[in-house]
Design an enzyme around this catalytic site. Structure first.
Site, PDB file in Angstrom:
ATOM      1  N   ASP A  85      27.452  42.360  43.181  1.00  0.00           N
ATOM      2  CA  ASP A  85      27.542  43.494  42.254  1.00  0.00           C
ATOM      3  C   ASP A  85      27.084  43.132  40.846  1.00  0.00           C
ATOM      4  OD1 ASP A  85      29.660  41.809  41.775  1.00  0.00           O
ATOM      5  OD2 ASP A  85      31.175  43.372  41.632  1.00  0.00           O
ATOM      6  N   ASP A 118      27.320  43.774  35.122  1.00  0.00           N
ATOM      7  CA  ASP A 118      28.284  43.839  36.216  1.00  0.00           C
ATOM      8  C   ASP A 118      28.345  45.305  36.662  1.00  0.00           C
ATOM      9  OD1 ASP A 118      30.556  44.016  37.735  1.00  0.00           O
ATOM     10  OD2 ASP A 118      31.936  43.565  36.102  1.00  0.00           O
ATOM     11  N   LYS A 134      40.611  35.811  35.344  1.00  0.00           N
ATOM     12  CA  LYS A 134      41.214  36.983  34.683  1.00  0.00           C
ATOM     13  C   LYS A 134      42.479  36.654  33.889  1.00  0.00           C
ATOM     14  CE  LYS A 134      38.949  40.101  37.880  1.00  0.00           C
ATOM     15  NZ  LYS A 134      38.637  39.431  39.123  1.00  0.00           N
TER      16      LYS A 134
HETATM   17  N1  GDD Z   1      32.626  38.700  52.312  1.00  0.00           N
HETATM   18  C1  GDD Z   1      33.535  38.992  51.390  1.00  0.00           C
HETATM   19  N2  GDD Z   1      34.856  38.951  51.736  1.00  0.00           N
HETATM   20  N3  GDD Z   1      33.127  39.308  50.148  1.00  0.00           N
HETATM   21  C2  GDD Z   1      34.079  39.597  49.234  1.00  0.00           C
HETATM   22  C3  GDD Z   1      35.463  39.591  49.530  1.00  0.00           C
HETATM   23  C4  GDD Z   1      35.851  39.249  50.861  1.00  0.00           C
HETATM   24  O1  GDD Z   1      37.038  39.221  51.215  1.00  0.00           O
HETATM   25  N4  GDD Z   1      36.138  39.925  48.398  1.00  0.00           N
HETATM   26  C5  GDD Z   1      35.212  40.141  47.443  1.00  0.00           C
HETATM   27  N5  GDD Z   1      33.964  39.959  47.944  1.00  0.00           N
HETATM   28  C6  GDD Z   1      32.691  40.053  47.224  1.00  0.00           C
HETATM   29  C7  GDD Z   1      32.488  41.362  46.475  1.00  0.00           C
HETATM   30  O2  GDD Z   1      31.789  42.283  47.285  1.00  0.00           O
HETATM   31  C8  GDD Z   1      31.673  40.912  45.270  1.00  0.00           C
HETATM   32  O3  GDD Z   1      30.289  40.871  45.548  1.00  0.00           O
HETATM   33  C9  GDD Z   1      32.129  39.476  45.030  1.00  0.00           C
HETATM   34  O4  GDD Z   1      32.727  39.030  46.247  1.00  0.00           O
HETATM   35  C10 GDD Z   1      33.149  39.343  43.896  1.00  0.00           C
HETATM   36  O5  GDD Z   1      34.250  40.189  44.159  1.00  0.00           O
HETATM   37  P1  GDD Z   1      34.696  41.294  43.105  1.00  0.00           P
HETATM   38  O6  GDD Z   1      35.839  42.033  43.711  1.00  0.00           O
HETATM   39  O7  GDD Z   1      33.533  42.059  42.618  1.00  0.00           O
HETATM   40  O8  GDD Z   1      35.295  40.362  41.985  1.00  0.00           O
HETATM   41  P2  GDD Z   1      35.445  40.636  40.435  1.00  0.00           P
HETATM   42  O9  GDD Z   1      34.329  41.476  39.942  1.00  0.00           O
HETATM   43  O10 GDD Z   1      36.817  41.120  40.184  1.00  0.00           O
HETATM   44  O11 GDD Z   1      35.330  39.170  39.805  1.00  0.00           O
HETATM   45  C11 GDD Z   1      34.340  38.269  40.214  1.00  0.00           C
HETATM   46  O12 GDD Z   1      33.116  38.518  39.551  1.00  0.00           O
HETATM   47  C12 GDD Z   1      33.128  38.291  38.126  1.00  0.00           C
HETATM   48  C13 GDD Z   1      31.719  38.552  37.630  1.00  0.00           C
HETATM   49  O13 GDD Z   1      31.393  39.881  37.811  1.00  0.00           O
HETATM   50  C14 GDD Z   1      34.836  36.838  39.934  1.00  0.00           C
HETATM   51  O14 GDD Z   1      33.936  35.954  40.549  1.00  0.00           O
HETATM   52  C15 GDD Z   1      34.926  36.567  38.440  1.00  0.00           C
HETATM   53  O15 GDD Z   1      35.270  35.220  38.209  1.00  0.00           O
HETATM   54  C16 GDD Z   1      33.577  36.852  37.788  1.00  0.00           C
HETATM   55  O16 GDD Z   1      33.656  36.669  36.383  1.00  0.00           O
HETATM   56 MG    MG Z   2      32.755  42.419  40.753  1.00  0.00          MG
END
Ligand code: GDD
Ligand code: MG
Length: 342
Positions: free
Chosen positions: A101, A212, A152
């Protein structure tokens, strides 16, 4: 080299859009957002897509585009590290892990070169932001080594304004840190553990842009930034538009009637927007109908929903979502994974 694309989240922060579509498939300038990531990957990469929720849509996308990819399906969501462990059998050397994403100007080749030069076990891409509490935050030394990674944190506990930008270059040893068949978060468990063990863990900052796409506001912002980058004010697919579009996109088979104004919005396919309607900061999924004279601001409308004539829904800071059907089976009622602590 292999790249694992993490594409298995439910995208709860983008519901109701994600009730019917997997997040990586949501359109951005009328193209699935995952396509920007695929285009940024050098040719010789083997793509492994870690998916579960609505994985059939991802399969379909890769098939339609003629892109070779392995879909690594999890029996249930295993978290950002569990998903990587689940794809272990496809990995044979240094590999990439990419959040699906994120749209960014990260140069993958330079990123890998840096990782090799530093002899790192883990290198993560970094980007400066203001709202650190929504991300993974690092404490970076001047030589690029990361002393601390905290997912976070409350704002006052954040070690810096540099956040995890969602692209990792990893050595296979990282896989040994992840327990199989269990929900494991890369950010909450694995990264802190590797740092604690004193392993070489580096951060790579880069120039350009980083967007993002995981929330309504940032999704719309991403669309506007990409329009600007292309030097266009709006983008319309194969649709009939009689109204005015400002910093917005409209997909295929839509009808935007006379005197409509659509501002800072994303309209998917097969939508009808009636005469004199005004939309600002709206995301409208496929097959929606919006009545004449409707006035909508900060509204996210799920697939197949109808808004009557003359309806006014105006929000400033907050968002209103429209979804009148039951939740899809198995969809969580709250964010799982790495939620923000408040
Ligand atoms: N296969 C799989 N299985 N993918 C997953 C799962 C899972 O259980 N959970 C989350 N994802 C994927 C999401 O689709 C996304 O592409 C990515 O892993 C990160 O998950 P998000 O849910 O989008 O996390 P976030 O946005 O809260 O935080 C993450 O991204 C930030 C940057 O945008 C973390 O990595 C943060 O540390 C980072 O700063
Ligand atoms: Mg995300």
């Amino acid at each position: 080299m292999q790249a694992i694309i993490l594409a298995g989240g439910f995208g709860t922060r983008l519901a109701p859009l994600t009730y019917t579509k997997a997040k990586p498939i949501l359109p951005l300038l009328n193209k699935p957002m995952i396509s920007y990531l695929i285009e940024a990957l050098p040719q010789n990469f083997e793509v492994i897509v870690a998916a579960n929720y609505r994985n059939e849509q991802l399969k379909e996308y890769f098939k339609e585009m003629g892109i070779k990819a392995i879909i690594s399906k999890e029996p249930k969501p295993l978290g950002t590290a569990g998903a990587v462990k689940n794809a272990e059998k496809y990995i044979n050397d240094t590999f990439l892990v990419l959040n699906s994403d994120i749209i960014s100007s990260l140069n993958i080749r330079k990123f890998i070169q840096y990782h090799v030069k530093k002899k790192a076990m883990v290198t993560i891409s970094l980007w400066p932001v203001k709202n650190v509490e929504e991300y993974g935050v690092v404490d970076l030394q001047s030589d690029g080594r990361i002393r601390k990674f905290v997912e976070k944190p409350p704002r006052h506990e954040a070690p810096s304004n540099l956040i995890n930008a969602g692209a990792y270059c990893l050595e296979t040893e990282v896989l040994d840190y992840i327990e199989p068949n269990r929900f494991v978060s890369m950010e909450m468990e694995i990264f802190p553990k590797i740092i604690e063990d004193g392993k070489p863990f580096y951060g790579y900052t880069f120039d350009g842009y980083w967007i993002d796409v995981g929330r309504y506001s940032s999704y719309i912002e991403a669309s506007k930034i990409l329009l600007k980058k292309r030097g266009i004010k709006y983008l319309v697919g194969d649709s009939k538009v009689e109204g005015i579009l400002k910093e917005s996109t409209v997909g295929n088979n839509c009808i935007i009637e006379k005197n409509v104004i659509v501002k800072s919005s994303i309209i998917y396919d097969k939508c009808i927007i009636g005469e004199n309607a005004y939309l600002e900061n709206c995301i409208v999924a496929d097959n929606c109908r919006i009545g004449k004279n409707a006035k909508l601001k900060n509204v996210v409308i799920g697939e197949g929903e109808k808004i009557g004539d003359n309806v006014v829904i105006e929000n400033d800071e907050t968002w209103e979502t429209i979804w009148n059907k039951p939740l899809p089976e198995g969809y969580p009622d709250k964010q799982i994974g790495n939620p923000i602590k408040r």
